[in-house]
Design a protein around this motif. Structure first.
Motif, PDB file in Angstrom:
ATOM      1  N   ARG A 126       3.652   6.062  -5.215  1.00 29.96           N
ATOM      2  CA  ARG A 126       3.683   6.124  -6.680  1.00 29.96           C
ATOM      3  C   ARG A 126       2.605   7.062  -7.225  1.00 29.96           C
ATOM      4  NH1 ARG A 126       1.439   3.800 -11.143  1.00 29.96           N
ATOM      5  NH2 ARG A 126      -0.110   2.618  -9.990  1.00 29.96           N
ATOM      6  N   LEU A 127       1.409   7.002  -6.620  1.00 28.20           N
ATOM      7  CA  LEU A 127       0.285   7.796  -7.105  1.00 28.20           C
ATOM      8  C   LEU A 127       0.188   9.182  -6.467  1.00 28.20           C
ATOM      9  CD1 LEU A 127      -2.403   4.972  -7.175  1.00 28.20           C
ATOM     10  CD2 LEU A 127      -1.231   5.992  -9.130  1.00 28.20           C
ATOM     11  N   GLY A 128       0.902   9.377  -5.358  1.00 32.39           N
ATOM     12  CA  GLY A 128       0.859  10.673  -4.688  1.00 32.39           C
ATOM     13  C   GLY A 128      -0.453  10.937  -3.969  1.00 32.39           C
ATOM     14  N   SER A 132      -2.891   7.049   2.122  1.00 33.65           N
ATOM     15  CA  SER A 132      -3.297   5.654   2.355  1.00 33.65           C
ATOM     16  C   SER A 132      -4.803   5.563   2.552  1.00 33.65           C
ATOM     17  CB  SER A 132      -2.599   5.086   3.597  1.00 33.65           C
ATOM     18  OG  SER A 132      -1.215   5.080   3.430  1.00 33.65           O
ATOM     19  N   ASP A 133      -5.359   6.503   3.321  1.00 34.65           N
ATOM     20  CA  ASP A 133      -6.806   6.518   3.558  1.00 34.65           C
ATOM     21  C   ASP A 133      -7.592   6.553   2.251  1.00 34.65           C
ATOM     22  OD1 ASP A 133      -6.754   6.470   6.301  1.00 34.65           O
ATOM     23  OD2 ASP A 133      -7.917   8.308   6.542  1.00 34.65           O
ATOM     24  N   SER A 134      -7.211   7.484   1.384  1.00 38.93           N
ATOM     25  CA  SER A 134      -7.964   7.633   0.136  1.00 38.93           C
ATOM     26  C   SER A 134      -7.818   6.402  -0.750  1.00 38.93           C
ATOM     27  CB  SER A 134      -7.547   8.899  -0.613  1.00 38.93           C
ATOM     28  OG  SER A 134      -6.189   8.851  -0.980  1.00 38.93           O
ATOM     29  N   MET A 135      -6.637   5.799  -0.772  1.00 33.22           N
ATOM     30  CA  MET A 135      -6.419   4.608  -1.593  1.00 33.22           C
ATOM     31  C   MET A 135      -7.249   3.432  -1.076  1.00 33.22           C
ATOM     32  SD  MET A 135      -4.210   3.958  -4.212  1.00 33.22           S
ATOM     33  CE  MET A 135      -5.680   3.521  -5.073  1.00 33.22           C
ATOM     34  N   ILE A 136      -7.249   3.229   0.226  1.00 33.67           N
ATOM     35  CA  ILE A 136      -8.038   2.139   0.811  1.00 33.67           C
ATOM     36  C   ILE A 136      -9.519   2.357   0.531  1.00 33.67           C
ATOM     37  CG2 ILE A 136      -8.764   1.086   2.988  1.00 33.67           C
ATOM     38  CD1 ILE A 136      -5.871   1.648   4.002  1.00 33.67           C
ATOM     39  N   LYS A 137     -10.001   3.587   0.718  1.00 27.79           N
ATOM     40  CA  LYS A 137     -11.413   3.890   0.466  1.00 27.79           C
ATOM     41  C   LYS A 137     -11.777   3.651  -0.990  1.00 27.79           C
ATOM     42  CE  LYS A 137     -11.794   7.349   4.097  1.00 27.79           C
ATOM     43  NZ  LYS A 137     -11.908   8.781   4.378  1.00 27.79           N
ATOM     44  N   LEU A 138     -10.905   4.076  -1.901  1.00 29.18           N
ATOM     45  CA  LEU A 138     -11.163   3.887  -3.324  1.00 29.18           C
ATOM     46  C   LEU A 138     -11.230   2.412  -3.681  1.00 29.18           C
ATOM     47  CD1 LEU A 138     -11.433   5.009  -6.217  1.00 29.18           C
ATOM     48  CD2 LEU A 138      -8.945   4.913  -6.349  1.00 29.18           C
ATOM     49  N   TRP A 139     -10.235   1.642  -3.244  1.00 30.22           N
ATOM     50  CA  TRP A 139     -10.222   0.214  -3.555  1.00 30.22           C
ATOM     51  C   TRP A 139     -11.422  -0.507  -2.957  1.00 30.22           C
ATOM     52  CZ3 TRP A 139      -4.350  -0.729  -2.386  1.00 30.22           C
ATOM     53  CH2 TRP A 139      -3.607  -0.354  -3.508  1.00 30.22           C
ATOM     54  N   LEU A 140     -11.756  -0.162  -1.728  1.00 29.07           N
ATOM     55  CA  LEU A 140     -12.890  -0.802  -1.075  1.00 29.07           C
ATOM     56  C   LEU A 140     -14.201  -0.424  -1.766  1.00 29.07           C
ATOM     57  CD1 LEU A 140     -13.820  -2.608   1.217  1.00 29.07           C
ATOM     58  CD2 LEU A 140     -13.780  -0.629   2.726  1.00 29.07           C
ATOM     59  N   LEU A 197       0.831  -1.200   0.000  1.00 24.37           N
ATOM     60  CA  LEU A 197       0.000   0.000   0.000  1.00 24.37           C
ATOM     61  C   LEU A 197       0.867   1.251   0.000  1.00 24.37           C
ATOM     62  CD1 LEU A 197      -2.794   1.390   0.299  1.00 24.37           C
ATOM     63  CD2 LEU A 197      -2.493   1.172   2.771  1.00 24.37           C
ATOM     64  N   GLU A 198       1.890   1.282   0.860  1.00 28.52           N
ATOM     65  CA  GLU A 198       2.785   2.442   0.918  1.00 28.52           C
ATOM     66  C   GLU A 198       3.479   2.680  -0.415  1.00 28.52           C
ATOM     67  OE1 GLU A 198       5.267   1.422   4.246  1.00 28.52           O
ATOM     68  OE2 GLU A 198       3.874   2.299   5.701  1.00 28.52           O
ATOM     69  N   HIS A 199       3.870   1.615  -1.077  1.00 30.19           N
ATOM     70  CA  HIS A 199       4.508   1.735  -2.394  1.00 30.19           C
ATOM     71  C   HIS A 199       3.527   2.356  -3.400  1.00 30.19           C
ATOM     72  CE1 HIS A 199       6.923   0.778  -5.906  1.00 30.19           C
ATOM     73  NE2 HIS A 199       5.847   0.223  -6.438  1.00 30.19           N
ATOM     74  N   GLU A 200       2.302   1.869  -3.386  1.00 26.30           N
ATOM     75  CA  GLU A 200       1.303   2.351  -4.350  1.00 26.30           C
ATOM     76  C   GLU A 200       0.910   3.803  -4.076  1.00 26.30           C
ATOM     77  OE1 GLU A 200      -0.975   1.571  -7.817  1.00 26.30           O
ATOM     78  OE2 GLU A 200       0.785   0.679  -6.905  1.00 26.30           O
TER      79      GLU A 200
END
Length: 81
Positions: free
Chosen positions: A53-55, A58-66, A47-50
């Motif tokens: 990479r996307l800038g 973590s919160d927003s990435m988890i919410k988006l994927w979920l 997750l930290e790597h992704e």
């Protein structure tokens, strides 16, 4: 002002902002609720790597994927009905 009058103003494209109390506004079903989740270290590292990479956070990435996964599941459930 009655609801019918408010609705008519809105439908006519009139400015209704003076009649709205934004401090009381909320989006139904979009209120926030905090939860704690324990993830395996490999997931956190990936997750930290992704997010790096996307800038994004973590919160927003988890919410988006979920959200994407839940929307997919809801669509599949509706097809089966």
């Amino acid at each position: 002002m009655k609801a019918e009058e408010f609705d008519a103003k809105f439908k006519n494209g009139e400015d209704i902002t003076e009649f709205i109390h934004l401090s009381n506004a909320h989006r139904p079903r979009y209120e926030q609720k905090r939860i704690n989740i324990d993830f395996p270290i490999w997931m956190i590292e990936a997750l930290e790597h992704e997010v790096k990479r996307l800038g994004v956070t973590s919160d927003s990435m988890i919410k988006l994927w979920l959200a994407e996964r839940l929307e997919k599941q809801l669509l599949l459930s509706k097809r089966k009905q």
